[in-house]
Design an enzyme around this catalytic site. Sequence first.
Site, PDB file in Angstrom:
ATOM      1  N   ASP A 292      -3.450   6.600  -3.583  1.00 24.55           N
ATOM      2  CA  ASP A 292      -2.287   5.804  -2.710  1.00 24.55           C
ATOM      3  C   ASP A 292      -1.727   4.750  -3.707  1.00 24.55           C
ATOM      4  OD1 ASP A 292      -4.190   3.766  -2.486  1.00 24.55           O
ATOM      5  OD2 ASP A 292      -3.343   3.349  -0.587  1.00 24.55           O
TER       6      ASP A 292
ATOM      7  N   ASP B  79      -1.736   1.475  -3.864  1.00 24.13           N
ATOM      8  CA  ASP B  79      -2.502   0.441  -4.301  1.00 24.13           C
ATOM      9  C   ASP B  79      -3.693   0.784  -4.811  1.00 24.13           C
ATOM     10  OD1 ASP B  79      -3.222   0.401  -1.814  1.00 24.13           O
ATOM     11  OD2 ASP B  79      -3.780  -1.474  -1.702  1.00 24.13           O
TER      12      ASP B  79
ATOM     13  N   SER C 184       0.786  -1.043  -0.016  1.00 23.27           N
ATOM     14  CA  SER C 184       0.113  -0.037  -0.189  1.00 23.27           C
ATOM     15  C   SER C 184       1.002   1.227  -0.136  1.00 23.27           C
ATOM     16  CB  SER C 184      -0.944   0.026   1.187  1.00 23.27           C
ATOM     17  OG  SER C 184      -1.928   1.114   1.065  1.00 23.27           O
TER      18      SER C 184
ATOM     19  N   ASP D 171      -6.653   2.039  -3.225  1.00 18.33           N
ATOM     20  CA  ASP D 171      -7.847   1.972  -2.761  1.00 18.33           C
ATOM     21  C   ASP D 171      -8.080   3.084  -1.707  1.00 18.33           C
ATOM     22  OD1 ASP D 171      -5.843   1.431  -0.524  1.00 18.33           O
ATOM     23  OD2 ASP D 171      -6.515  -0.780  -0.300  1.00 18.33           O
TER      24      ASP D 171
END
Length: 506
Positions: free
Chosen positions: A264, A266, A128, A268
């Site tokens: 961000d 990744d 992430s 989400d």
Amino acid sequence: MNGPIGVNEPIVDALRQNSFDYFERVLITENGFREYDVRWILGKEINPNGFCRLGRAYGTFVQRSMNETRVVVGHDFRSYSQDLLRSFTVGLLSAGIEVIDIGLALTPMVYFAQHRFDVRGAAMVTASHNENGWTGLKLADGLSSTLGPDGIQEFRRIVFDGRFVEGRGSYQAATGLIEAYRDDLLAGGRLPGLKRVVVAAGNGTAGRFVPEILRELGCETIELDCDGDWTFPRHNPNPEDLAFVQDIGAMVRETHADLGIGIDGDGDRLGVVDDSGRVVYSDRLGLLVARWIAKTHPGRRMVIDVKSTGLFESDPVLAANGVAVDRWKTGHSYIKAKVAETGAIAGFEKSGHWFLAPPYGRGYDDAPLAAVVLLRLIDGANRPLSDLLDELPKAYQSPTLGVHCSDATKYEAVDRFRERIESDRSGKAEIAGSAIKSIETLNGVRFSLEAGSWGLVRASSNKPSLVIVAESMTSRDQMVAIVRAIKERLEQIGVRGKFDQDFPDM
């Protein structure tokens, strides 16, 4: 050695990276199994052989716990993520899993692929927003559902127990997934009015997908750090990083854009800057979206996390439309599950996760979808975002702040902080000039003061740190005083150090 690497080889918790053992042994440290994700520092806490074993364990988990034999996989844009996914895939195949590989992807694209192919198993190799060197997995236990604490601990037991399902799996590379995901987001048609949008990806995965999606929506996109560079030379792709979103604000002002959107690592979570260049915390923006939804879907529930503004629970528009608000634990797995459990139409986290249920989404966190919904709201209002935000009640919020605290001690530190706050309350001590009215321990320690102001300390779920948030309903000075009081008490119980980002007056 008793078998293929990563299968029967004993697990070790320390290895020298530049050694033969690094390629012949399995390195996995237990601290990587967190509340709802698994994350490690590559080389120090896990190696590729460890990812092979994780794949074998997850392949076993989905068959035993979910009666599923198929798994969708994808990876983020880091220099090592594709190779680690390949190691993980070898483990899945050796457990007899049918692997559907969507390749470089955003986490919500993996969730979307589950629905598209009707596959309940999924794994995304991502850390992430964590700094370079970190890696990990987001693991599904159903459609629009990811592992919570019980699932993570069951997965951990399988990893270390080593009694895996044996089999011979199959592999296929999914085709057309990117186009299908884009078409799904744009099913509501193009915006009737052109919007100028700054899109920032921090040189991470979102730069590959989001600018194109917004152009197809009908936006003029001004790209900021959307080219791929896995060294993340300017910013970690993290919407809670003030430097990241402040740079977006500068670009919005320079280009006279209608808003700025940061995604961000990744994909989400999102962060937003309004047309004046002002950074908007995601929970406050979520309240604006919640009001918009409530007017057409009265009586539906909403879910927020413990870091979110207290304005949700006192909002007159939500109350007038019969909307109940549930405050719940921070974390994408927790909020996804709570949205599903309560039949809520939406969930919001201060960190930038939005969970939009039908008719807006499928209940999982999806930053490009959140951006599309926000743009439709602004276009329909035919007013600047800054005007819409200024209509919300006033509150003074701190950014999300972190202070280092080891994984081994952070939960104990939260307990000691709770004891200190309880002592303050029983002794009628004041914080920021106000008495402590109540203490909530749903997820960390959230203490409430008079007039609705509050402070929070909780253990980070994915890093060795404590998280601090404060909000005042009366003044910025009181908000700063609440943060200062929290920091002083943490220092008194032995948690010392600088915040992970600059905070004025501190």
